[in-house]
Design a protein around this motif. Structure first.
Motif, PDB file in Angstrom:
ATOM      1  N   LYS A 256      23.020  57.295  46.506  1.00  0.00           N
ATOM      2  CA  LYS A 256      23.331  58.121  45.288  1.00  0.00           C
ATOM      3  C   LYS A 256      23.056  57.773  43.902  1.00  0.00           C
ATOM      4  N   GLY A 257      23.008  56.348  44.193  1.00  0.00           N
ATOM      5  CA  GLY A 257      22.466  55.658  42.886  1.00  0.00           C
ATOM      6  C   GLY A 257      23.847  54.695  42.224  1.00  0.00           C
ATOM      7  N   LEU A 258      24.880  54.839  43.025  1.00  0.00           N
ATOM      8  CA  LEU A 258      26.113  54.088  42.256  1.00  0.00           C
ATOM      9  C   LEU A 258      25.768  52.565  42.498  1.00  0.00           C
ATOM     10  N   GLN A 259      26.346  51.774  41.402  1.00  0.00           N
ATOM     11  CA  GLN A 259      26.461  50.386  41.577  1.00  0.00           C
ATOM     12  C   GLN A 259      27.790  49.748  42.276  1.00  0.00           C
ATOM     13  N   LEU A 260      27.415  48.736  43.272  1.00  0.00           N
ATOM     14  CA  LEU A 260      28.405  48.250  43.864  1.00  0.00           C
ATOM     15  C   LEU A 260      28.424  46.718  43.541  1.00  0.00           C
ATOM     16  N   GLN A 261      29.501  46.288  43.420  1.00  0.00           N
ATOM     17  CA  GLN A 261      29.987  44.781  43.012  1.00  0.00           C
ATOM     18  C   GLN A 261      31.224  44.179  43.788  1.00  0.00           C
ATOM     19  N   TYR A 262      30.739  42.835  44.240  1.00  0.00           N
ATOM     20  CA  TYR A 262      31.709  42.180  44.811  1.00  0.00           C
ATOM     21  C   TYR A 262      32.370  41.354  43.904  1.00  0.00           C
ATOM     22  N   VAL A 263      33.682  40.937  43.805  1.00  0.00           N
ATOM     23  CA  VAL A 263      34.350  40.014  42.926  1.00  0.00           C
ATOM     24  C   VAL A 263      35.198  39.276  43.976  1.00  0.00           C
ATOM     25  N   PRO A 264      35.348  37.761  43.804  1.00  0.00           N
ATOM     26  CA  PRO A 264      36.110  37.037  44.496  1.00  0.00           C
ATOM     27  C   PRO A 264      37.665  36.890  44.098  1.00  0.00           C
ATOM     28  N   VAL A 265      38.212  37.928  44.192  1.00  0.00           N
ATOM     29  CA  VAL A 265      39.559  38.357  43.637  1.00  0.00           C
ATOM     30  C   VAL A 265      40.542  38.512  44.838  1.00  0.00           C
ATOM     31  N   GLU A 266      41.460  37.986  45.262  1.00  0.00           N
ATOM     32  CA  GLU A 266      42.446  38.423  46.377  1.00  0.00           C
ATOM     33  C   GLU A 266      43.483  39.461  45.809  1.00  0.00           C
ATOM     34  N   ILE A 267      43.407  40.761  46.452  1.00  0.00           N
ATOM     35  CA  ILE A 267      44.356  41.641  45.910  1.00  0.00           C
ATOM     36  C   ILE A 267      45.549  41.972  47.258  1.00  0.00           C
ATOM     37  N   ALA A 268      45.411  41.499  48.184  1.00  0.00           N
ATOM     38  CA  ALA A 268      46.071  41.826  49.490  1.00  0.00           C
ATOM     39  C   ALA A 268      46.112  40.804  50.631  1.00  0.00           C
ATOM     40  N   ARG A 269      46.931  41.109  51.544  1.00  0.00           N
ATOM     41  CA  ARG A 269      46.745  40.560  52.904  1.00  0.00           C
ATOM     42  C   ARG A 269      47.170  41.411  54.086  1.00  0.00           C
ATOM     43  N   LEU A 270      46.317  41.019  54.890  1.00  0.00           N
ATOM     44  CA  LEU A 270      46.713  41.764  56.133  1.00  0.00           C
ATOM     45  C   LEU A 270      47.896  41.239  56.909  1.00  0.00           C
ATOM     46  N   ILE A 271      48.788  41.962  57.490  1.00  0.00           N
ATOM     47  CA  ILE A 271      49.823  41.745  58.275  1.00  0.00           C
ATOM     48  C   ILE A 271      49.404  40.914  59.320  1.00  0.00           C
ATOM     49  N   PRO A 272      49.622  39.736  59.764  1.00  0.00           N
ATOM     50  CA  PRO A 272      49.295  39.025  60.843  1.00  0.00           C
ATOM     51  C   PRO A 272      49.429  39.644  62.162  1.00  0.00           C
ATOM     52  N   GLY A 273      48.293  39.690  62.938  1.00  0.00           N
ATOM     53  CA  GLY A 273      48.645  40.276  64.444  1.00  0.00           C
ATOM     54  C   GLY A 273      48.116  41.997  64.393  1.00  0.00           C
ATOM     55  N   SER A 274      47.869  42.368  63.367  1.00  0.00           N
ATOM     56  CA  SER A 274      47.512  43.829  63.230  1.00  0.00           C
ATOM     57  C   SER A 274      46.532  44.299  64.206  1.00  0.00           C
ATOM     58  N   GLU A 275      46.615  45.236  64.850  1.00  0.00           N
ATOM     59  CA  GLU A 275      45.861  45.806  66.071  1.00  0.00           C
ATOM     60  C   GLU A 275      44.982  46.796  65.471  1.00  0.00           C
ATOM     61  N   SER A 276      43.739  46.816  65.959  1.00  0.00           N
ATOM     62  CA  SER A 276      42.767  47.629  65.807  1.00  0.00           C
ATOM     63  C   SER A 276      43.114  49.010  66.456  1.00  0.00           C
ATOM     64  N   GLN A 277      42.914  50.178  66.059  1.00  0.00           N
ATOM     65  CA  GLN A 277      43.128  51.490  66.764  1.00  0.00           C
ATOM     66  C   GLN A 277      41.935  51.810  67.407  1.00  0.00           C
ATOM     67  N   TRP A 278      40.997  51.321  67.297  1.00  0.00           N
ATOM     68  CA  TRP A 278      39.726  51.811  68.038  1.00  0.00           C
ATOM     69  C   TRP A 278      39.031  50.751  68.920  1.00  0.00           C
ATOM     70  N   PHE A 279      39.073  49.409  68.513  1.00  0.00           N
ATOM     71  CA  PHE A 279      38.483  48.443  69.310  1.00  0.00           C
ATOM     72  C   PHE A 279      39.184  48.012  70.603  1.00  0.00           C
ATOM     73  N   LYS A 280      38.580  48.294  71.536  1.00  0.00           N
ATOM     74  CA  LYS A 280      39.177  48.171  72.869  1.00  0.00           C
ATOM     75  C   LYS A 280      38.441  46.980  73.888  1.00  0.00           C
ATOM     76  N   GLY A 281      37.630  46.131  73.189  1.00  0.00           N
ATOM     77  CA  GLY A 281      36.930  45.410  73.975  1.00  0.00           C
ATOM     78  C   GLY A 281      35.093  45.699  73.692  1.00  0.00           C
ATOM     79  N   PHE A 282      34.521  44.734  74.166  1.00  0.00           N
ATOM     80  CA  PHE A 282      32.967  44.834  74.089  1.00  0.00           C
ATOM     81  C   PHE A 282      32.870  45.518  75.459  1.00  0.00           C
ATOM     82  N   ASP A 283      33.120  46.777  75.602  1.00  0.00           N
ATOM     83  CA  ASP A 283      32.618  47.537  76.841  1.00  0.00           C
ATOM     84  C   ASP A 283      31.591  48.464  76.482  1.00  0.00           C
ATOM     85  N   THR A 284      31.133  49.481  77.445  1.00  0.00           N
ATOM     86  CA  THR A 284      29.928  50.043  77.368  1.00  0.00           C
ATOM     87  C   THR A 284      30.145  51.338  76.159  1.00  0.00           C
TER      88      THR A 284
END
Length: 260
Positions: free
Chosen positions: A175-203
């Motif tokens: 759609k023509g929007l501009q995307l930019q990355y900046v090396p600024v840390e804004i948060a951290r993930l809680i250690p050990g957080s589990e994915s709600q969808w990834f169940k392994g490299f299966d079919t």
């Protein structure tokens, strides 16, 4: 410049997520649960709205949060992030320094091996593949005017795997929007957080990968990408699947839509 954190969560029984996430400003929480309702509360100076819904799907909940927000800047969030002190000031500074940017991608400390460049850069189609949803902040007005939302057929809760964030970023670029990355840390993930969808490299994982890649890249470029993916990511899945089988399953996901 006002900020809203858009939090998608499930079965929240109280407002404890506000303190746990260390929110320091406005937020829109979409709580997928067994009831429908709307509540607003002032917690430690934070104006927080919680929308409870019986609808399911991560992308659907994020779209609901976008619709209900009235802030200038929105930041995508899950329920497993802890925000850094002064994150609002960091967001405002970034969008002020890059006034032409409609979407800015930030750093989030994590224990899942995701690393970040120390240098800012403009984000195009190739680099957009590297980002997670919890890095995405955007000018809400830009997203609304371009009529961009998360694809409700993708993401946790659909059975179709992930990559809804990549599809979102690709829609922004198309759609023509501009995307930019900046090396600024804004948060951290809680250690050990589990994915709600990834169940392994299966079919199912590889079928989903092929299907979702074609969703935002198309069949031709999707085929090129899953070929690269099968080779490049082989060390990650070699214990679960051969390279050829992984590639074949991803191609099946592209050309024989398993969700028709």
């Amino acid at each position: 410049m006002t900020i809203d954190i858009l939090i998608s969560c499930m079965h929240q029984k109280d407002w404890s997520i506000v303190e746990r996430s260390k929110l320091q400003g406005g937020a829109v929480i979409v709580n997928q649960c067994d009831r429908n309702g709307e509540e607003e509360k002032l917690i430690n100076g934070c104006s927080v709205c919680m929308y409870s819904t019986t609808q399911r799907g991560l992308s659907r909940s994020r779209n609901m949060a976008i619709e209900h927000s009235h802030a200038d800047i929105c930041l995508i969030s899950d329920d497993d992030e802890i925000y850094a002190e002064g994150y609002e000031e960091k967001l405002v500074k970034a969008f002020t320094e890059y006034p032409e940017a409609d979407v800015i991608l930030f750093q989030v400390q994590n224990d899942i091996g995701k690393t970040f460049s120390p240098h800012p850069f403009r984000v195009g189609y190739i680099k957009a593949l590297k980002f997670a949803s919890w890095q995405i902040a955007f000018r809400r007005d830009s997203i609304m005017k371009a009529d961009i939302r998360f694809d409700v057929e993708m993401g946790s809760g659909t059975g179709h795997g992930s990559n809804e964030e990549t599809n979102f970023l690709y829609d922004c670029l198309r759609k023509g929007l501009q995307l930019q990355y900046v090396p600024v840390e804004i948060a951290r993930l809680i250690p050990g957080s589990e994915s709600q969808w990834f169940k392994g490299f299966d079919t199912k994982y590889f079928l989903n990968r092929g299907w979702s890649t074609a969703r935002y890249m198309g069949k031709f470029f999707g085929t090129l990408y899953v070929t690269y993916f099968a080779i490049r990511k082989f060390p990650l899945y070699r214990k679960d699947c051969s390279m050829f089988r992984a590639w074949a399953k991803m191609l099946k996901g592209i050309y024989c839509n398993p969700y028709k």
